[in-house]
Enzyme design. Sequence first.
Site, PDB file in Angstrom:
ATOM      1  N   ALA A  13      22.725  35.550  39.118  1.00 21.80           N
ATOM      2  CA  ALA A  13      23.927  34.985  38.708  1.00 21.80           C
ATOM      3  C   ALA A  13      24.641  34.410  39.793  1.00 21.80           C
ATOM      4  CB  ALA A  13      24.913  36.139  38.076  1.00 21.80           C
ATOM      5  N   MET A  15      26.285  35.181  42.722  1.00 20.87           N
ATOM      6  CA  MET A  15      26.224  35.716  44.067  1.00 20.87           C
ATOM      7  C   MET A  15      24.629  35.644  44.256  1.00 20.87           C
ATOM      8  SD  MET A  15      29.030  36.485  45.255  1.00 20.87           S
ATOM      9  CE  MET A  15      28.641  37.538  46.599  1.00 20.87           C
ATOM     10  N   ASN A  34      14.379  36.901  37.681  1.00 19.46           N
ATOM     11  CA  ASN A  34      15.671  36.979  36.694  1.00 19.46           C
ATOM     12  C   ASN A  34      15.236  37.413  35.467  1.00 19.46           C
ATOM     13  OD1 ASN A  34      18.967  36.628  36.729  1.00 19.46           O
ATOM     14  ND2 ASN A  34      18.151  35.557  34.690  1.00 19.46           N
ATOM     15  N   ASN A 104      28.361  45.532  44.033  1.00 20.92           N
ATOM     16  CA  ASN A 104      29.315  46.520  44.475  1.00 20.92           C
ATOM     17  C   ASN A 104      29.146  47.895  43.787  1.00 20.92           C
ATOM     18  OD1 ASN A 104      31.047  45.384  46.211  1.00 20.92           O
ATOM     19  ND2 ASN A 104      32.201  44.082  44.387  1.00 20.92           N
ATOM     20  N   SER A 130      30.283  40.538  51.257  1.00 19.74           N
ATOM     21  CA  SER A 130      31.526  39.965  50.762  1.00 19.74           C
ATOM     22  C   SER A 130      31.823  38.501  51.260  1.00 19.74           C
ATOM     23  CB  SER A 130      33.005  40.871  51.610  1.00 19.74           C
ATOM     24  OG  SER A 130      33.883  40.171  51.225  1.00 19.74           O
ATOM     25  N   LYS A 185      32.085  48.938  52.191  1.00 17.74           N
ATOM     26  CA  LYS A 185      32.460  47.722  51.181  1.00 17.74           C
ATOM     27  C   LYS A 185      33.560  48.085  50.399  1.00 17.74           C
ATOM     28  CE  LYS A 185      32.459  43.603  49.333  1.00 17.74           C
ATOM     29  NZ  LYS A 185      32.980  43.816  48.194  1.00 17.74           N
ATOM     30  N   HIS A 188      36.815  48.204  52.125  1.00 17.52           N
ATOM     31  CA  HIS A 188      37.084  46.795  52.440  1.00 17.52           C
ATOM     32  C   HIS A 188      37.899  46.206  51.294  1.00 17.52           C
ATOM     33  CE1 HIS A 188      36.397  42.339  51.583  1.00 17.52           C
ATOM     34  NE2 HIS A 188      36.229  42.098  52.552  1.00 17.52           N
ATOM     35  N   ASN A 189      37.435  46.589  50.064  1.00 19.82           N
ATOM     36  CA  ASN A 189      37.885  46.117  48.955  1.00 19.82           C
ATOM     37  C   ASN A 189      39.176  46.492  48.563  1.00 19.82           C
ATOM     38  OD1 ASN A 189      35.695  44.342  48.450  1.00 19.82           O
ATOM     39  ND2 ASN A 189      35.555  44.748  46.386  1.00 19.82           N
ATOM     40  N   GLU A 192      41.530  45.087  50.802  1.00 23.95           N
ATOM     41  CA  GLU A 192      41.828  43.581  50.090  1.00 23.95           C
ATOM     42  C   GLU A 192      42.944  43.782  49.119  1.00 23.95           C
ATOM     43  OE1 GLU A 192      38.124  41.675  48.576  1.00 23.95           O
ATOM     44  OE2 GLU A 192      39.081  41.666  46.786  1.00 23.95           O
ATOM     45  N   HIS A 455      51.257  82.066  47.816  1.00 27.22           N
ATOM     46  CA  HIS A 455      50.258  81.348  48.390  1.00 27.22           C
ATOM     47  C   HIS A 455      50.196  81.420  49.900  1.00 27.22           C
ATOM     48  CE1 HIS A 455      49.117  79.737  44.389  1.00 27.22           C
ATOM     49  NE2 HIS A 455      50.246  79.199  44.382  1.00 27.22           N
TER      50      HIS A 455
HETATM   51  C1  6PG Z   1      34.379  40.341  48.245  1.00 27.70           C
HETATM   52  C2  6PG Z   1      35.303  40.635  46.963  1.00 27.70           C
HETATM   53  C3  6PG Z   1      34.266  40.847  45.908  1.00 27.70           C
HETATM   54  C4  6PG Z   1      35.380  40.858  44.511  1.00 27.70           C
HETATM   55  C5  6PG Z   1      35.754  42.287  43.999  1.00 27.70           C
HETATM   56  C6  6PG Z   1      37.159  42.354  43.834  1.00 27.70           C
HETATM   57  O1  6PG Z   1      34.511  41.173  49.103  1.00 27.70           O
HETATM   58  O2  6PG Z   1      33.698  39.486  48.173  1.00 27.70           O
HETATM   59  O3  6PG Z   1      36.059  41.955  47.262  1.00 27.70           O
HETATM   60  O4  6PG Z   1      33.591  41.953  45.963  1.00 27.70           O
HETATM   61  O5  6PG Z   1      36.352  39.989  44.419  1.00 27.70           O
HETATM   62  O6  6PG Z   1      34.895  42.456  43.033  1.00 27.70           O
HETATM   63  O7  6PG Z   1      37.526  42.308  42.542  1.00 27.70           O
HETATM   64  P1  6PG Z   1      38.595  42.728  41.674  1.00 27.70           P
HETATM   65  O8  6PG Z   1      40.008  42.325  42.268  1.00 27.70           O
HETATM   66  O9  6PG Z   1      38.196  42.441  40.300  1.00 27.70           O
HETATM   67  O10 6PG Z   1      38.396  44.385  41.890  1.00 27.70           O
END
Ligand code: 6PG
Length: 479
Positions: A13, A15, A34, A104, A130, A185, A188-189, A192, A455
């Site tokens: 797919a 990625m 695949n 992920n 990422s 990771k 990281h998200n 994000e 407690h």
């Molecule tokens: C990255 C992104 C990637 C993706 C996540 C977040 O680091 O490239 O974080 O992993 O965009 O899945 O997506 P959601 O907002 O759907 O949780």
Amino acid sequence: MSTSAQIGVSGLAVMGRNLARNFARNGYTVALHNRTASRTHDLIKEFGHEGDFVPTESAEDFVAALERPRRLMIMVKAGAPTDAVIQEFARLLEPGDMIIDGGNAHFADTRRRERELRERGIHFVGTGVSGGEEGALHGPSIMPGGSTESYASLGPMLEKISAKAKDGAPCVTHVGPDGAGHFVKMVHNGIEYADMQLIGEAYQLLRDVAGRTPAQIAEIFRTWNTGRLDSYLIEITAEVLSHVDAATGAPFVDVVLDQAEQKGTGRWTVQIALDLGVPVSGIAEAVFARSLSGHAALREASRGLAGPRPAPMGEAEAAAFADRVEQALYASKIVSYTQGFHEIAAGSEEYGWHIDLGKVASIWRGGCIIRAAFLDRIRAAYDARADLPSLLSDKTFAQEIADAQDDWREVLVAATRQGVPAPGFAAALAYYDALRAERLPAALTQGQRDFFGAHTYRRTDRAGSYHTLWGGDRSEVEA
Ligand code: 6PG
């Protein structure tokens, strides 16, 4: 069948396909696999000229196409599909071979898979990747876990295909054993999500409090992007805000349903933080804000509830307010990263990973979604002092927050007065104020717990645990 491919990618797919192309463009021979072979053929048809690919149609042929020790990257859906693919390949592998999971995955699954495969002599490398589809193709930030031995074999290849920071350093490091890469990771998200929420709040404040249009706000973000907020997310926010919907001529942001989706990594960050006892309130607010947005019926039922009377700002006040929002956004961002790094430190401690926080900041400087100029300063802070208790203990960050705090507070006053929700800004400020507080009401909480449940509590003036006989003469006994 040739046995010359240095790496194989299964799961083509977007990625997987782009990572395979990235390896090939960097001179590696890449075996392709695949579940449905048409994807493999399409890749060869469209991009076969980009490098050396070995298309295969069965798991057996795929594994046979790889040089030993085999490096086999799987890019499939997290969860059961990943387990199924691992099982399919593992039976064909030999000791010393590597399976790299670039999806992920939840780090607990990665720990389990690593353990199971280790018993069979196979290295399992759970790897955060990422940067979305563009990053996968042109250079992602890569967060591999797994054994040191697997990194020795795989690291140079990952370094080659990864993004490079401004100083030329590859955005990849061996994060730590077993699930460390996927854990990092995940955080990281989470960060994000928090970044995106804070940017969203800044946008809404500029719009609803300062009365700016989306196009004007795009310009404000463009200006911010030339300063300390310089980051990929601020840059793309300006693009999204200045985009006009072709069908209606309205700002794009006004025709999109305001219900945010999530695949779950932000939610995991919060769930795990709860287990580790780490307060990631900024990240949690970002996750909750997305779920609140999706409760359409509840929002519809609540739309008529009373709010404050609108109090439009004059032009000069609105311009000054925009500068304050920049301060609030920056200070809140420092707090989200502080919380995220705290969670990584706690995970590292819990699982014995020895994660180098400075290295994590360093590999997030390029390629990933949260890449930002600011991460170079986080790297410098941890490089100067690896055991920094918190980013807020770094003198430079502490000074920046000291400079920002008046504006940060004013922005929240304005948001509250005008009824504009800013949960990310507010949670960040509350965290900051709680950390620096001399005394917290937790003392009262302890008193309440002791009252209703015996407690016990500890005292400020001597060691030991105590209980007050609340139902009796209220004398104190040592517990
Ligand atoms: C990255 C992104 C990637 C993706 C996540 C977040 O680091 O490239 O974080 O992993 O965009 O899945 O997506 P959601 O907002 O759907 O949780």
